[in-house]
Design an enzyme around this catalytic site. Structure first.
Site, PDB file in Angstrom:
ATOM      1  N   CYS A  42       0.726  -1.188   0.017  1.00 18.42           N
ATOM      2  CA  CYS A  42       0.060   0.079   0.069  1.00 18.42           C
ATOM      3  C   CYS A  42       0.905   1.499  -0.109  1.00 18.42           C
ATOM      4  CB  CYS A  42      -0.934   0.164   1.173  1.00 18.42           C
ATOM      5  SG  CYS A  42      -2.147   1.601   1.317  1.00 18.42           S
ATOM      6  N   ASP A  44       0.457   3.751   1.813  1.00 17.01           N
ATOM      7  CA  ASP A  44       0.371   4.335   2.941  1.00 17.01           C
ATOM      8  C   ASP A  44       1.757   4.811   3.555  1.00 17.01           C
ATOM      9  OD1 ASP A  44      -1.943   4.281   5.614  1.00 17.01           O
ATOM     10  OD2 ASP A  44       0.454   4.370   6.026  1.00 17.01           O
ATOM     11  N   ARG A  46       2.863   4.855   6.382  1.00 11.48           N
ATOM     12  CA  ARG A  46       3.353   4.132   7.592  1.00 11.48           C
ATOM     13  C   ARG A  46       3.883   2.595   7.496  1.00 11.48           C
ATOM     14  NH1 ARG A  46      -2.128   5.094  10.464  1.00 11.48           N
ATOM     15  NH2 ARG A  46      -2.735   4.424   8.333  1.00 11.48           N
ATOM     16  N   HIS A  98      -2.283  -3.977   5.181  1.00 12.48           N
ATOM     17  CA  HIS A  98      -1.957  -3.344   6.413  1.00 12.48           C
ATOM     18  C   HIS A  98      -3.342  -2.898   7.186  1.00 12.48           C
ATOM     19  CE1 HIS A  98      -2.750   0.860   5.814  1.00 12.48           C
ATOM     20  NE2 HIS A  98      -2.424   0.671   4.784  1.00 12.48           N
ATOM     21  N   CYS A 101      -6.096   0.109   7.009  1.00 10.73           N
ATOM     22  CA  CYS A 101      -5.907   0.789   5.721  1.00 10.73           C
ATOM     23  C   CYS A 101      -7.013   1.810   5.235  1.00 10.73           C
ATOM     24  CB  CYS A 101      -5.800  -0.397   4.784  1.00 10.73           C
ATOM     25  SG  CYS A 101      -5.511  -0.038   2.983  1.00 10.73           S
TER      26      CYS A 101
HETATM   27 ZN   LIG Z   1      -3.480   1.038   3.015  1.00 13.68          ZN
END
Ligand SMILES: [Zn+2]
Length: 213
Positions: A42, A44, A46, A98, A101
């Protein structure tokens, strides 16, 4: 909050430190890459693939998009896959979602009138929800339902990889790669392995390519 100058300053110091510790480091890296693993994760901020796995430069070929999806008409992901499998001959592909999400969470809500392009990307996750709706809706809280959809989404992408001609041909001729579905916990830093499929494993017949001849 860091400024752009902060990032560039760090980069200079980082490069200088590595060159000091290992003068041939960058010269060796510049010779080429032969990573064993393709990471599909992803976007993302993090979930930094190299940091959570300890991968060094040269060890991981990486593709990231919103909610780690493998879409048959996405030339970006498909070309990364083709290069990783046919040229780099990676031994493993990891699809890593994750918990928490935002993309999957958004897919369980109504479509945003302001994000018309993002909606189209998330529509595939809505389809995955409908496919597993009964199981997902059997969970009491919204958090649990989102977690289950995050897991189902990863498993769907692992299967989507096995539906490609790229993977099926590689399984016939290269005896690999293995495909793994993982979910990373942002709140504890741990990876949860959900599924691994490998050459010889059954593929739903409608997704199999017909043998030639
Ligand atoms: Zn995500």
């Amino acid at each position: 909050m860091k400024t752009i100058e902060n990032f560039l300053k760090y980069n200079k110091e980082w490069a200088a430190q590595i060159s000091k510790d290992n003068p041939e480091y960058f010269e060796n890296l510049a010779k080429g890459q032969m990573p064993d693993l393709l990471w599909i994760g992803c976007s993302d901020s993090r979930v930094p693939a190299e940091i959570i796995t300890g991968a060094q430069p040269g060890e991981m070929f990486i593709h990231r998009n919103i909610a780690n999806q493998v879409i048959a008409t996405d030339f970006n992901c498909q070309s990364v896959l083709q290069y990783a499998v046919n040229v780099l001959k990676v031994k493993h592909i990891v699809v890593c979602g994750h918990y928490g999400c935002g993309g999957v969470n958004a897919a369980l809500n109504k479509q945003s009138t302001d994000l018309v392009i993002t909606n189209k990307w998330l529509i595939h996750i809505k389809n995955t929800y409908r496919l597993h709706q009964e199981k997902i809706d059997s969970f009491q809280t919204k958090e649990e339902r989102i977690d289950r959809l995050i897991e189902f989404n990863v498993i769907e992408q692992v299967h989507a990889l096995s539906h490609t001609s790229i993977i099926q041909k590689a399984w016939d001729t290269q005896n690999g790669p293995e495909i793994h579905g993982w979910v990373y916990g942002i709140d504890d830093g741990l990876i949860n392995g959900l599924i691994t499929i490998k050459p010889g494993d059954a593929i739903e017949p409608i997704y199999e390519y017909e043998p030639k001849g």
